[in-house]
Design an enzyme around this catalytic site. Sequence first.
Site, PDB file in Angstrom:
ATOM      1  N   HIS A 100       0.805  -1.230   0.000  1.00  0.00           N
ATOM      2  CA  HIS A 100       0.000   0.000   0.000  1.00  0.00           C
ATOM      3  C   HIS A 100       0.831   1.270   0.000  1.00  0.00           C
ATOM      4  O   HIS A 100       0.277   2.355   0.161  1.00  0.00           O
ATOM      5  CB  HIS A 100      -0.913   0.051   1.225  1.00  0.00           C
TER       6      HIS A 100
ATOM      7  N   THR B 119      -8.864   6.184  -1.698  1.00  0.00           N
ATOM      8  CA  THR B 119     -10.189   5.568  -1.803  1.00  0.00           C
ATOM      9  C   THR B 119     -11.257   6.627  -1.550  1.00  0.00           C
ATOM     10  O   THR B 119     -12.382   6.506  -2.035  1.00  0.00           O
ATOM     11  CB  THR B 119     -10.349   4.407  -0.795  1.00  0.00           C
TER      12      THR B 119
HETATM   13  C1  F58 Z   1      -3.233   3.786   2.285  1.00  0.00           C
HETATM   14  N1  F58 Z   1      -2.281   3.459   3.316  1.00  0.00           N
HETATM   15  C2  F58 Z   1      -2.611   4.488   1.101  1.00  0.00           C
HETATM   16  N2  F58 Z   1      -1.689   3.190   5.519  1.00  0.00           N
HETATM   17  O1  F58 Z   1      -1.906   5.637   1.540  1.00  0.00           O
HETATM   18  C3  F58 Z   1      -3.728   4.885   0.148  1.00  0.00           C
HETATM   19  O2  F58 Z   1      -3.196   5.469  -1.008  1.00  0.00           O
HETATM   20  C4  F58 Z   1      -4.524   3.639  -0.235  1.00  0.00           C
HETATM   21  O3  F58 Z   1      -5.657   3.996  -0.958  1.00  0.00           O
HETATM   22  C5  F58 Z   1      -4.975   2.894   1.006  1.00  0.00           C
HETATM   23  O4  F58 Z   1      -3.866   2.604   1.835  1.00  0.00           O
HETATM   24  C6  F58 Z   1      -5.670   1.607   0.668  1.00  0.00           C
HETATM   25  O5  F58 Z   1      -4.903   0.867  -0.236  1.00  0.00           O
HETATM   26  C7  F58 Z   1      -2.633   3.557   4.608  1.00  0.00           C
HETATM   27  O6  F58 Z   1      -3.756   3.915   4.945  1.00  0.00           O
HETATM   28  C8  F58 Z   1      -1.818   3.258   6.859  1.00  0.00           C
HETATM   29  O7  F58 Z   1      -2.752   3.812   7.413  1.00  0.00           O
HETATM   30  C9  F58 Z   1      -0.726   2.607   7.669  1.00  0.00           C
HETATM   31  C10 F58 Z   1      -1.296   1.986   8.907  1.00  0.00           C
HETATM   32  C11 F58 Z   1      -0.214   1.402   9.795  1.00  0.00           C
HETATM   33  C12 F58 Z   1       0.842   2.407  10.135  1.00  0.00           C
HETATM   34  C13 F58 Z   1       1.413   3.035   8.884  1.00  0.00           C
HETATM   35  C14 F58 Z   1       0.325   3.623   7.976  1.00  0.00           C
END
Ligand code: F58
Length: 832
Positions: free
Chosen positions: A373, A672
Amino acid sequence: MATTRETLKVRPAPVSIHTECSTEALRQAVLNNLVYMQGRYQEIATPYDWYMALAYSVRERLLERWVETALTYAGHDVKVACYLSAEFLIGPQLGNNLINFGLEAAAREAMQGLGQDLDELMMLEEEPGLGNGGLGRLAACYLDSLATLQVPAIGYGIRYEFGIFDQEIHDGWQVEVTDKWLQRGNPWELAHPDICYYVNFGGHTEAYTDEQSRYRVRWWPAHKVKGIAYDTAILGYHVNTCNTLRLWKSQAVESFDFQDFNVGDYYGAVHEKVRSETLTKILYPNDEPEIGKRLRLAQQYFFVSCSLQDMLRLFDKKRENIERFPQLFAAQMNDTHPAIAVAELMRLLVDERLVPWDEAWDITQRTLAYTNHTLLPEALETWGLPLFGSLLPRLLEIIYEINYRFLEQVRQRYPGDDARVARMSMIDEGGEKRVRMANLATVGSHAINGVAALHSTLLKQTVLHDFAELWPERFFNVTNGVTPRRFVVLSNPSLTQLLHETIGDDWIVNSSHLRELENHVHDASFQERWRLVKRHNKEVLAALIRRRTGISVDPAALFDIQVKRIHEYKRQHLNALHVITLYARLRRNPGLDITPRCFIFGGKAAPGYRMAKLMIRLVTGIASVVNGDALIRDRLKVVFLPNFDVKSAHAVYPAADLSEQISTAGKEASGTGNMKFTLNGALTIGTLDGANVEIREEVGADNFFLFGLTTEQVNQLRTQGYRPRDYYERDDELREALDLIASGAFAGGDTDVFRPLIYHLLYHDSYFLLADYRAYVEKQAEVDRAFHDTSRWTRMSILNTARAGKFSSDRSIAEYCSTIWRTPPVPVQLDK
Ligand code: F58
C-alpha cells in the site's frame, strides 16, 4: 467427522421474536431487549438504551444467517479467503446492517412506534476506530463485498481496546483524546473465550534430535499470551451470507505465570497479567519512528499467530491432508503488518506438525499473498535485528533459513551480482541490521499486488523491482474499490432514492449499471432533481459543521472538500495556499466577482508528526481570519471539521461539489476517498496520482480537473535540482501567500509558528508544492467558471456518478477472488 447440520444434535427452534422481520416482531424484540439485555424499562430508558435494545434485536436477526453460513462452510469443500489486517475501520454497524438485511423501513417504523427516531439513534453509535485511514477502511469495504458476493471469508485482526484517538481542536491545534469505544459496551461482538490460542514471546530456542532421528527445534519462550476471539457478523447485501470478522484480544495465561514462572510471586504474576493484557490495548497511529516498536511487533505476531492457528484448526476439522491447505485457505496480507505470517506458518508446519521444510514452503507460498500500500521509503517496515531476535527468536531463525535458501536461488540466477543479492535479502545489512518485511512478504507469496494501476507499475519499477524481474508472473494490480452500500445507499439516501426512481436498484450490486444514468444526463428535470439531492446533502453537512464548529456555511456555495489523513505528501497546505491566494485577491479587490466557496478540511495528524500538526494549525488559522473578515462577505468560508471518522464521512462525501485529490504524483498509492466522492457526484481536481488516473480515464478527461507534474516530471525535476525558492521569486501571488503566512497573519501576529513550514517549502519542498502551485491555482479558476454554468456542472456531476462503477469494491473483490485467491462463491440457503 466434519460438522454438518445433521451432526448438530440440538438446533434451537427459531423463535419469532428473535428472527422475524415484521415491524411488530421488531418492536417486540426491542422492548424485550430493553429489559433483558439493557435492564431498563421504557419510562427510564435513555436514547442510548433504545439504541442498544435495537442493536441487540438486529444482532439476533443476524445470528441465524451467521450460524447457517458457518454450517455451510464447515460442511462443504469450500475455500475461505482470510484477510489478515492489523486494521479494520468498519464504521458504525447499525445502519449498515439494517440496509444489508433489508430491515431499515421496519426498524424505522418500529422505533417510531416506540417514540424513537431511527436516525437519531444511529447517531449515538460509537464507531470502532480500529484503523488509521485508507488501509483499514479498505479492509472493511472488502469484507462487505466478500459477503455480498457470497464468498467464504474471515477477516482476522486485533481488538484494540483503544482505537484511533479522537481529535479535538484547541486554540487551532490538534489535541488527541483517547478513544473509549468499548466504554458503553459493544452490542455487535460476540466473545468466544473457548476459541483461544497461545502465543510465545522471547526466551530462546534449542535444537535437538527426536526419537526418529529428525532435526527439531524447541522454542522455550520467556512468556506466553493467550488470544481470545471476538467475532463481529458481516452480513452481505440482500443475501444470506454472513461472514465473520474475528478480532483477537490478549489475555494472560494464568497457569503459566503461577506455576512455571513466578512460583509464589503473586505480585509478579499480576504484573505479568497486566503486561499480557497490554498487548491489544492500543492501536498505533501511523507515527514517526521508534516509540512503542516492540509492542507493535508483538501485536503483529500475536494476531498473525492466533489467526494461522485458527485457520489450521478449521482445516483440521475437515480431516484433510495438510498439502490441501492452500486449496481450502487463502491468506491475504494487508501490507507488511502481517508479513510475519510467512515465518509463522512455516513454524507451525515444520516445528509443530513436522511437515518437511520444502513441503511446508510450498504450502506457505501457495497460501499467502501480499498487497503493498505504499512506496514511501519511510513507511516500509523494517525491524532491528536485536529487537526482533529477542522477541521472536524462533521466527528469526526461520527467516534466516528462508533467506539463505532464497538468496541461493538469486545467486544461481544472477551469478556474481552481489549488489542484487544485498538488495533482495530479507536482512538489510547496511548499518544496523534490520529485517525487511516487504522482502519477506514478497518471497513468501504467490501473488503480490499494488492497489492502483500506476502504483502497481511503480512498485515493479522501484521498491520491488528486483523481485518483479525474478518473478514477473507473480505481480498483479488490483485497483482499490469502496462499497456502494455504505458510501451511497446508507450515507446518501436522497441520491439512492433518485437512482431507484430513475434506473432501479440493480446498480447496488452491479455497479456498472450506473452507466444507465447517462441516458438522463440531458434531461432538464432529472438535472434539477440531481441538484436538489446535492443541495439537500449540503444542508445536512452545513448543519453538522454548525454543530461541531459553530461556523455557518451557505449551502449554495461551492463545497470544496479535502478529507484524509494529514500528511505533507497529500498536500493540504497546497489547498491552503489556494485559499490564501483567493483571500488576498479579495482583500486587494473587494468587488471581485468570484464563485462563493466553502473550503472544508478534515483529517487526523499522527500525534508525533509535527509538520502535519502545523498544517492543521495553518488551516484553522486561515479559517479564523477569513471567516472573521467582514470584507469577504461570506464569499469564502474555511472549515476544519474535527475528528473525521467513518461516521462523519457519511455526511461529507455526499455533500461535496469538488473533491481535492492533490497529492504529489507518485506518492498516493491509490486513495479511496477519491472514489467515494466520485460515486456521490463530486468532480475531482487532482494530479495524475494513484487511482485518480483511472478515475479520470473512466469519467472522461472533460469531467475531471487535472493539474500538476506527472511522476516522471517530478523525478526529473528532483534529479536536475529542484529550487523551490525560484518559484517563490517568480510568482507574485505565491510570494504573497507565503509572505502572508510568514507575517503571522494566521497566527495572531506570531511570526514563529509557521517558520518551520515556510522554511521547508522555500528550501526543500520535498513534495513539490511550489512547482505545482500555479497550475493548481489556474485549474481552480477553471473550476470556478465551470461551477458558474450550473447545467454544465450538473451534467459533469451526473457523468461522474454514472461512470464510477469500476470503483465498487465488488469489482476489486471479484478480481482478488478470480486471480489471486481462487475462491468461488458459496451461496448460503436458509432452510425455512
Ligand atoms: C493507504 N495506506 C494508502 N496506511 O496511503 C492509500 O493510497 C490507499 O488507498 C490505502 O492505503 C488503501 O490501499 C494507509 O492507509 C496506513 O494507514 C498505515 C497503517 C499502519 C501504520 C502506517 C500507515
